[in-house]
Design an enzyme around this catalytic site. Structure first.
Site, mmCIF file in Angstrom:
data_model
loop_
_atom_site.group_PDB
_atom_site.id
_atom_site.type_symbol
_atom_site.label_atom_id
_atom_site.label_comp_id
_atom_site.label_asym_id
_atom_site.label_seq_id
_atom_site.Cartn_x
_atom_site.Cartn_y
_atom_site.Cartn_z
ATOM 1 N N GLU A 17 33.005 94.582 34.591
ATOM 2 C CA GLU A 17 32.051 94.388 35.680
ATOM 3 C C GLU A 17 30.805 95.193 35.312
ATOM 4 O O GLU A 17 30.914 96.380 34.988
ATOM 5 C CB GLU A 17 32.645 94.900 37.002
ATOM 6 C CG GLU A 17 31.703 94.616 38.145
ATOM 7 C CD GLU A 17 32.210 95.079 39.513
ATOM 8 O OE1 GLU A 17 33.364 95.516 39.606
ATOM 9 O OE2 GLU A 17 31.413 94.997 40.459
ATOM 10 N N ARG A 62 46.979 101.810 31.556
ATOM 11 C CA ARG A 62 45.605 102.293 31.469
ATOM 12 C C ARG A 62 45.572 103.545 30.630
ATOM 13 O O ARG A 62 46.517 104.328 30.652
ATOM 14 C CB ARG A 62 45.079 102.792 32.803
ATOM 15 C CG ARG A 62 44.829 102.081 33.931
ATOM 16 C CD ARG A 62 44.362 102.897 35.128
ATOM 17 N NE ARG A 62 42.995 103.352 35.020
ATOM 18 C CZ ARG A 62 41.950 102.577 35.245
ATOM 19 N NH1 ARG A 62 42.099 101.329 35.575
ATOM 20 N NH2 ARG A 62 40.743 103.061 35.139
ATOM 21 N N LYS A 89 34.562 104.351 36.353
ATOM 22 C CA LYS A 89 33.109 104.199 36.445
ATOM 23 C C LYS A 89 32.562 104.799 37.732
ATOM 24 O O LYS A 89 31.481 105.358 37.754
ATOM 25 C CB LYS A 89 32.742 102.708 36.376
ATOM 26 C CG LYS A 89 32.657 102.194 34.950
ATOM 27 C CD LYS A 89 32.239 100.745 34.931
ATOM 28 C CE LYS A 89 33.392 99.869 35.371
ATOM 29 N NZ LYS A 89 33.124 98.439 35.233
HETATM 30 P P1 ATP Z 1 36.735 101.469 36.451
HETATM 31 O O1 ATP Z 1 37.829 101.871 37.385
HETATM 32 O O2 ATP Z 1 36.344 102.521 35.506
HETATM 33 O O3 ATP Z 1 35.559 100.863 37.149
HETATM 34 P P2 ATP Z 1 37.519 98.860 35.941
HETATM 35 O O4 ATP Z 1 38.874 98.400 35.569
HETATM 36 O O5 ATP Z 1 37.097 98.576 37.323
HETATM 37 O O6 ATP Z 1 37.382 100.353 35.566
HETATM 38 P P3 ATP Z 1 36.158 96.819 34.574
HETATM 39 O O7 ATP Z 1 34.749 96.761 34.137
HETATM 40 O O8 ATP Z 1 36.593 95.919 35.662
HETATM 41 O O9 ATP Z 1 36.428 98.306 34.974
HETATM 42 O O10 ATP Z 1 37.147 96.704 33.336
HETATM 43 C C1 ATP Z 1 37.005 95.828 32.270
HETATM 44 C C2 ATP Z 1 38.295 95.806 31.505
HETATM 45 O O11 ATP Z 1 38.575 97.107 30.983
HETATM 46 C C3 ATP Z 1 39.459 95.416 32.379
HETATM 47 O O12 ATP Z 1 40.218 94.444 31.706
HETATM 48 C C4 ATP Z 1 40.218 96.684 32.561
HETATM 49 O O13 ATP Z 1 41.581 96.451 32.673
HETATM 50 C C5 ATP Z 1 39.894 97.464 31.298
HETATM 51 N N1 ATP Z 1 39.977 98.899 31.566
HETATM 52 C C6 ATP Z 1 39.251 99.605 32.446
HETATM 53 N N2 ATP Z 1 39.633 100.905 32.475
HETATM 54 C C7 ATP Z 1 40.646 101.014 31.583
HETATM 55 C C8 ATP Z 1 41.472 102.099 31.146
HETATM 56 N N3 ATP Z 1 41.331 103.330 31.631
HETATM 57 N N4 ATP Z 1 42.399 101.848 30.190
HETATM 58 C C9 ATP Z 1 42.531 100.616 29.674
HETATM 59 N N5 ATP Z 1 41.797 99.554 30.047
HETATM 60 C C10 ATP Z 1 40.858 99.739 30.988
HETATM 61 MG MG MG Z 2 37.075 96.456 37.946
#
Ligand code: ATP
Ligand code: MG
Length: 568
Positions: free
Chosen positions: A41, A266, A276
């Protein structure tokens, strides 16, 4: 994980996801090559958790002759921005990956709307006009079934009419939502008539104001995967319960051989936060200088600090992919960084805390050029340079003790040490200022020991680094350390949040260190090992007038020891 894996054992492993993809290929399960996607995102910069996901998704595509798309999951107009889109693309490329297709969920709004209408026509979705609270209450609890609200029985015609008018912008935010009509007693709470579309009159960074019904994550995600022909949709474990709605939607939308969701753990790294939302807070509240502050666990922060993409990729490979969440020790990451740099970067001499040394028997005005190795013997690179040597030098304050303990092999009154690449010197006099602080050492040098050894064979244990006072360049050195002072920054007493766990010493600036002069002409972004000190890179703010270096990582893990001493 406790012990960092040695590089020898870090050869690619077949994790459970790769096993599955290998099986897909062998059985021809999807009738198409493996296809993955990385779906960020655009509401912040990528962090190390994303790096794990990138290495996994792009890695699988490369290993199995498939493709990996970059898809921006841009379905929330309030938080997304094109500046994040640009940063994300830059960071993925810097990590060493290139996507096949570049897609935006916001380009699928029309297609998702068509699916919405078809669900309504099939009686599988309805417009609910209840308040958010009423909808939540109507869902029941884990132990009690939900109850149908007054709108659940709306006719197809009425639902279609309302949905079309929602799209046309006739209603204010919150007036109606579109819900799937599944089962209000479903054991999985997510399946109790989940929300699909909601009204948002807001400016979207790509769509402007032309769209006002925004899909929720579950509605957008699986269908976007299906539209792109993804085979395996890899996501983190917290989406496990979303798998049911994922499967329901792609099936209802009529996809044959639809993608399937697979969850993996994760990444959580000690002494930092990988979210984020939290990283945005650090930026907005001014706890760091920006998304690329070298203390940030962002890819941009790592790059600015001096970490190479190779180190991040090898770290991702070392930690592997598991089905169970576990925190990873920061030492494992630092090991990967050191291990990568050790073989790559030249050594130079830099004195962080200069203490003047005058060689009383060295001729005034004489300068020698000593030959120095750029790489130690165990690095398969060679090369030498010269460093100027003269009567006045700087050594590091930490390499002198007036009353040394027995095992201290560096400078002390009456003691002899070796200067790296140079002579043996003996401390003969300690000069102090009025406050009693040591300000200068007088030493003698042995002219017969230019090779570093005494012709008479006398043993000298210690070797210290130094620079020539008249020739060395002044430089600013930024010593970066862990951003938080405890492994899990969220593990704080009630009433406090992760900010209370910030490490107040995560940045120490040394304004006037002294470095050998040869580095002054190197381009910005050159990496070095400062001998006996650590790995450093010249910062983008560095100029030939004012050199600035960032510490990437120390030579060894000194953290545990310092915690015991109570310094951190
Ligand atoms: P955040 O909580 O930091 O905003 P998010 O999952 O909302 O993380 P996205 O931009 O939606 O962030 O994530 C893009 C991809 O990265 C998704 O497929 C997510 O599963 C993966 N991802 C995000 N954080 C992690 C993590 N800590 N470990 C492994 N994969 C991750
Ligand atoms: Mg997300």
């Amino acid at each position: 994980m406790s012990e960092p894996t040695s590089p020898e054992s870090a050869t690619p492993r077949r994790d459970f996801i790769r096993e599955m993809v290998a099986d897909d290929v062998a059985t021809g399960r999807f009738g198409r090559a493996p296809a993955t996607r990385f779906p960020p995102e655009p509401n912040g910069f990528l962090h190390m958790g994303h790096a794990k996901s990138i290495c996994l998704n792009f890695g699988i595509a490369a290993e199995f002759g498939g493709k990996c798309n970059l898809r921006f999951d841009d379905t929330n107009p309030f938080t997304e921005d094109v500046k994040y889109v640009d940063a994300i693309k830059r960071d993925i490329r810097w990590l060493g990956f290139e996507w096949d297709g570049e897609y935006y969920a916001s380009d699928y709004f029309e297609k998702l709307y068509e699916v919405a209408e078809s669900l309504v026509r099939k009686g599988k979705a309805y417009v609910d006009s209840q308040s958010e609270e009423a909808i939540r209450a109507g869902r029941g609890t884990v132990t009690t079934a939900g109850v149908a609200g007054p709108d659940r029985g709306r006719s197809v015609e009425e639902n279609l009419d309302l949905l079309r008018r929602m799209r046309a912008g006739e209603f204010p935010d919150g007036a109606h939502v579109l819900r799937a009509k599944i089962d209000l007693a479903h054991p999985n709470m997510i399946m109790r008539d989940p929300l699909l579309l909601r009204i948002r009159h807001a400016h979207h960074y790509r769509r402007g104001n032309d769209w006002c019904i925004y899909p929720l994550y579950d509605f957008a995600h699986g269908l976007s995967d299906a539209i792109e022909g993804i085979t395996r949709s890899l996501c983190t474990l917290e989406f496990k319960d979303n798998r049911d709605i994922y499967e329901w939607l792609v099936a209802e939308a009529g996809y044959t051989d639809p993608p399937t969701q697979i969850e993996f753990a994760r990444l959580e790294l000690d002494y930092t936060v990988l979210s984020k939302r939290k990283l945005l807070r650090l930026v907005n509240d001014g706890h760091v200088s920006g998304w690329d502050d070298p203390r940030m666990p962002t890819i941009a922060g790592m790059r600015r600090r001096g970490v190479r993409p190779e180190a991040i990729r090898s770290f991702a490979e070392t930690i592997g992919v598991a089905r169970k969440d576990a925190r990873v020790e920061i030492a494992a990451f630092e090991y990967a960084v050191r291990n990568d740099l050790n073989m790559e970067v030249p050594r130079v001499l830099c004195v962080l805390n200069p203490l003047k040394v005058v060689l009383t028997n060295y001729p005034e005005g004489q300068v020698e050029e000593l030959t120095a190795q750029n790489y130690p013997h165990d690095v398969p690179k060679t090369g030498t340079r010269t460093v100027p040597f003269s009567r006045e030098l700087y050594v590091d304050r930490d390499d002198f003790m007036e009353e040394p303990p027995k095992k201290f092999y560096r400078l002390a009154p009456g003691r002899e040490v070796r200067l790296r690449f140079g002579y043996l010197i003996t401390c003969t006099e300690v000069i102090k200022d009025a406050a009693g602080e040591v300000v200068e050492l007088r030493c003698t040098y042995d002219p017969e020991t230019r090779s570093g050894n005494a012709p008479d064979g006398r043993k000298v244990q210690g070797t210290i680094h130094w620079v020539s006072a008249a020739h060395a360049k002044s430089c600013e050195v930024r010593l970066y350390d862990r951003l938080f002072s405890q492994p899990d920054p969220d593990d704080v007493p009630e009433g406090q949040d992760f900010l209370s766990a910030l490490n107040p010493h995560s940045l120490v600036v040394i304004p006037d260190a002294r470095i050998e002069p040869g580095v002054a002409m190197d381009p910005v972004g050159t990496r070095y090992q400062f001998e006996r000190t650590g790995y450093f890179m010249s910062d983008e703010e560095s100029t030939s007038e004012k050199l600035v270096f960032n510490r990437i990582v120390g030579l060894r893990d000194s953290w545990a020891k310092e915690v015991v001493k109570g310094q951190k």
